[in-house]
Design a protein around this motif. Structure first.
Motif, PDB file in Angstrom:
ATOM      1  N   GLU A 174     119.699 -21.756 -26.227  1.00 46.71           N
ATOM      2  CA  GLU A 174     118.694 -23.115 -25.003  1.00 46.71           C
ATOM      3  C   GLU A 174     117.070 -23.358 -25.281  1.00 46.71           C
ATOM      4  OE1 GLU A 174     121.159 -21.637 -21.194  1.00 46.71           O
ATOM      5  OE2 GLU A 174     119.489 -20.379 -21.489  1.00 46.71           O
ATOM      6  N   GLY A 175     117.180 -22.059 -26.880  1.00 45.26           N
ATOM      7  CA  GLY A 175     115.561 -22.350 -26.730  1.00 45.26           C
ATOM      8  C   GLY A 175     115.615 -22.828 -28.450  1.00 45.26           C
ATOM      9  N   GLU A 176     115.757 -21.933 -29.352  1.00 43.52           N
ATOM     10  CA  GLU A 176     115.433 -22.412 -30.878  1.00 43.52           C
ATOM     11  C   GLU A 176     116.538 -23.313 -31.429  1.00 43.52           C
ATOM     12  OE1 GLU A 176     114.206 -20.300 -29.753  1.00 43.52           O
ATOM     13  OE2 GLU A 176     112.383 -19.767 -30.780  1.00 43.52           O
ATOM     14  N   LEU A 177     117.897 -23.043 -30.219  1.00 39.81           N
ATOM     15  CA  LEU A 177     118.456 -23.744 -31.053  1.00 39.81           C
ATOM     16  C   LEU A 177     118.519 -25.569 -31.090  1.00 39.81           C
ATOM     17  CD1 LEU A 177     121.697 -21.672 -31.570  1.00 39.81           C
ATOM     18  CD2 LEU A 177     119.945 -22.799 -33.208  1.00 39.81           C
ATOM     19  N   ARG A 178     118.459 -25.650 -29.690  1.00 46.37           N
ATOM     20  CA  ARG A 178     118.360 -26.840 -28.503  1.00 46.37           C
ATOM     21  C   ARG A 178     117.256 -27.699 -29.544  1.00 46.37           C
ATOM     22  NH1 ARG A 178     118.182 -26.335 -22.616  1.00 46.37           N
ATOM     23  NH2 ARG A 178     119.844 -27.054 -22.410  1.00 46.37           N
ATOM     24  N   HIS A 179     115.546 -26.867 -29.510  1.00 50.55           N
ATOM     25  CA  HIS A 179     114.279 -27.539 -30.422  1.00 50.55           C
ATOM     26  C   HIS A 179     114.940 -27.792 -32.039  1.00 50.55           C
ATOM     27  CE1 HIS A 179     112.248 -24.176 -27.991  1.00 50.55           C
ATOM     28  NE2 HIS A 179     112.499 -25.202 -27.455  1.00 50.55           N
ATOM     29  N   TRP A 180     115.805 -28.032 -32.367  1.00 46.80           N
ATOM     30  CA  TRP A 180     116.301 -27.992 -33.868  1.00 46.80           C
ATOM     31  C   TRP A 180     117.861 -29.022 -33.783  1.00 46.80           C
ATOM     32  CZ3 TRP A 180     116.311 -22.482 -35.386  1.00 46.80           C
ATOM     33  CH2 TRP A 180     114.755 -21.659 -35.638  1.00 46.80           C
ATOM     34  N   GLY A 181     117.646 -29.744 -32.404  1.00 46.89           N
ATOM     35  CA  GLY A 181     118.500 -31.008 -32.276  1.00 46.89           C
ATOM     36  C   GLY A 181     119.992 -30.097 -32.660  1.00 46.89           C
ATOM     37  N   ILE A 182     120.353 -28.563 -32.374  1.00 45.72           N
ATOM     38  CA  ILE A 182     121.477 -28.287 -32.268  1.00 45.72           C
ATOM     39  C   ILE A 182     121.834 -28.187 -30.441  1.00 45.72           C
ATOM     40  CG2 ILE A 182     123.001 -25.642 -32.684  1.00 45.72           C
ATOM     41  CD1 ILE A 182     120.858 -26.154 -35.201  1.00 45.72           C
ATOM     42  N   GLY A 183     123.468 -29.069 -30.117  1.00 39.49           N
ATOM     43  CA  GLY A 183     123.715 -28.498 -28.938  1.00 39.49           C
ATOM     44  C   GLY A 183     124.818 -26.997 -28.330  1.00 39.49           C
ATOM     45  N   HIS A 184     124.966 -26.975 -27.757  1.00 43.66           N
ATOM     46  CA  HIS A 184     125.383 -26.155 -26.717  1.00 43.66           C
ATOM     47  C   HIS A 184     126.106 -26.461 -25.505  1.00 43.66           C
ATOM     48  CE1 HIS A 184     121.936 -25.252 -24.205  1.00 43.66           C
ATOM     49  NE2 HIS A 184     122.806 -24.474 -24.121  1.00 43.66           N
ATOM     50  N   ARG A 185     127.552 -25.684 -25.594  1.00 43.57           N
ATOM     51  CA  ARG A 185     128.244 -25.701 -24.262  1.00 43.57           C
ATOM     52  C   ARG A 185     128.599 -24.289 -23.704  1.00 43.57           C
ATOM     53  NH1 ARG A 185     132.330 -31.012 -23.744  1.00 43.57           N
ATOM     54  NH2 ARG A 185     131.943 -30.504 -25.835  1.00 43.57           N
ATOM     55  N   PHE A 186     128.652 -23.853 -22.635  1.00 39.31           N
ATOM     56  CA  PHE A 186     129.556 -22.783 -22.335  1.00 39.31           C
ATOM     57  C   PHE A 186     130.322 -23.427 -21.558  1.00 39.31           C
ATOM     58  CE2 PHE A 186     124.763 -22.208 -21.031  1.00 39.31           C
ATOM     59  CZ  PHE A 186     124.186 -21.536 -22.257  1.00 39.31           C
ATOM     60  N   TYR A 187     131.531 -21.979 -22.293  1.00 39.47           N
ATOM     61  CA  TYR A 187     133.101 -22.319 -22.201  1.00 39.47           C
ATOM     62  C   TYR A 187     133.357 -21.091 -20.800  1.00 39.47           C
ATOM     63  CZ  TYR A 187     134.687 -19.180 -25.323  1.00 39.47           C
ATOM     64  OH  TYR A 187     134.397 -18.158 -26.301  1.00 39.47           O
ATOM     65  N   ASP A 188     134.629 -21.339 -20.272  1.00 40.00           N
ATOM     66  CA  ASP A 188     135.015 -19.567 -19.309  1.00 40.00           C
ATOM     67  C   ASP A 188     135.905 -18.850 -20.117  1.00 40.00           C
ATOM     68  OD1 ASP A 188     136.481 -18.507 -17.579  1.00 40.00           O
ATOM     69  OD2 ASP A 188     136.903 -19.937 -16.306  1.00 40.00           O
TER      70      ASP A 188
END
Ligand SMILES: *Cc1c(COP(=O)(O)O)cnc(C)c1O
Length: 405
Positions: free
Chosen positions: A116-130
């Motif tokens: 949610e911090g650095e990765l997002r700042h650098w244009g790397i997305g994320h999603r959380f899975y069950d």
């Protein structure tokens, strides 16, 4: 004749070789000497048969790396200053702008915060899975997905996922998977050989381990490892590790080398006491739910059983309770404060038992349907007498909730 000043710096004495003792020597260095200029030019810092600079390895760190590979069944190991640094190294080495990483919703919290911090700042997305629904993971993998994090059991709530199925999904999609193996510690199951009867081996691509926990065992060292079985993948991680300047201190490596021989015995002892206390908590009316993968009623129990088997020594020293919904935060806080042997503190793996209340609401996308509503408290069970720990829990419940215990 050199002066004493120089003589104390360039002393001619070398001790005899052939010294043997239970613990390996501890080598501390930033500078490493080369025998001549040609050797300096020819030595490659990536080659572990030679030494170039303290950051790139000493006999002490090489020895620790080899022993950790033995523990987890890997081939190559990188040492980093913390478990979180191991997670960050994997992300930074493998993800680029436009990529996406998938993280289980019950992952170690700072793994999610990094995304949610650095990765997002650098244009790397994320999603959380069950973590308990493999089809949710499968459905979230797309062409941008470059890394999937796995964790068994999950942090704080200790759900045990179908790790084998999750790895199969990643392999079928051609996506790298990295396991946070801190809970299993290389002892509960084999991350690079999940189904020992199966050929070729069902294996994660990367196993990271917060050595801070059981391998240290003292609550006094921070360190992490990144272990792989693939040389090309290891080299990618190693280049990033080198460029970031990550390394560990020789005295911390020494403490790990000192603690590793007793790791399996300590892990087993933590496990045995934890199961006893978790079972006792099942019988207590104050708790709506007790979370520990070896309990039949705990989420993912069947997956734990099929991967680890039920023998003592195959579950770590953690369990959580969810208090009945009518028990409020002030009472739960009073319970934590009333404990005498369980100290209030983060982390785990040391000899002293720990307790920590968590605000689960703020940690998950939504309240998981397999969890009862109520305030969650996690225990890390140390190496104290289990009877004393049970007495401590009992007196704290009585003190905080005015029950008769
Ligand atoms: C503690 C922990 C980490 C991080 O380890 P540190 O050395 O404290 O940074 C990572 N993953 C899990 C599952 C942990 O419990």
């Amino acid at each position: 004749m050199a002066s004493a000043l120089t003589g104390l710096i360039h002393h001619p004495y070398t001790p005899p070789t052939g010294f043997g003792a239970p613990q390996p020597g501890v080598f501390k260095a930033s500078t490493v000497f080369f025998p001549n200029v040609a050797a300096m030019r020819s030595f490659d810092w990536k080659d572990k048969t030679a030494y170039t600079y303290g950051l790139h390895g000493t006999p002490t760190t090489y020895t620790l790396e080899e022993r950790l590979c033995t523990l987890e069944g890997g081939i190559q190991c990188l040492l980093v200053p913390s478990g979180l640094a191991a997670i960050a190294t994997v992300c930074l080495a493998l993800l680029h702008a436009g990529d996406e990483v998938l993280i289980p919703d019950n992952a170690y919290g700072p793994n999610k915060t990094l995304a949610e911090g650095e990765l997002r700042h650098w244009g790397i997305g994320h999603r959380f899975y069950d973590p308990l629904q493999p089809h949710d993971l499968a459905g979230k993998i797309n062409t941008h997905t470059k890394l999937v994090w796995l964790e068994a059991a999950g942090s704080v709530t200790l759900e045990f996922p179908d790790l084998c199925e999750q790895v199969r999904i990643c392999k079928a999609a051609g996506v790298l998977c990295a396991l946070d193996n801190t809970w299993g510690a290389g002892l509960a199951f084999h991350p690079f050989d999940l189904k020992p009867t199966q050929q070729p081996a069902l294996a994660v691509d990367i196993s990271i381990h917060a050595l801070t926990k059981y391998p240290s065992g003292g609550g006094d060292v921070l360190m992490g490892s990144v272990i792989t079985t693939d040389e090309a993948l290891h080299m990618k991680l190693k280049l990033c590790h080198m460029r970031l300047g990550l390394g560990v201190g020789a005295n911390d490596a020494e403490l790990l080398l000192r603690s590793l021989p007793s790791l399996a015995l300590r892990y087993r002892a933590h496990d045995e006491s934890t199961r006893a206390l978790a079972h006792w908590c099942l019988s207590r009316p104050e708790f709506a739910q007790v979370l520990h993968p070896a309990l039949a009623e705990s989420p993912g129990h069947a997956h734990w059983l099929s991967l680890c088997g039920e023998a003592i020594g195959r579950a770590a020293g953690l369990f959580s309770v969810i208090f009945q919904d009518n028990i409020g935060q002030p009472q739960v806080d009073a319970f934590c404060n009333a404990l005498k042997l369980f100290k209030i503190g983060y982390s785990w793996g040391g000899p002293i038992s720990l307790v920590m209340p968590y605000e689960l609401k703020t940690m998950r996308q939504a309240w998981p349907s397999h969890l009862k509503h109520g305030i969650l408290v996690r225990f890390s069970v140390g190496l104290e007498s289990v009877a004393d720990l049970q007495t401590d829990l009992q007196q704290a419940l009585a003190a905080a909730l005015q029950t008769d215990g």
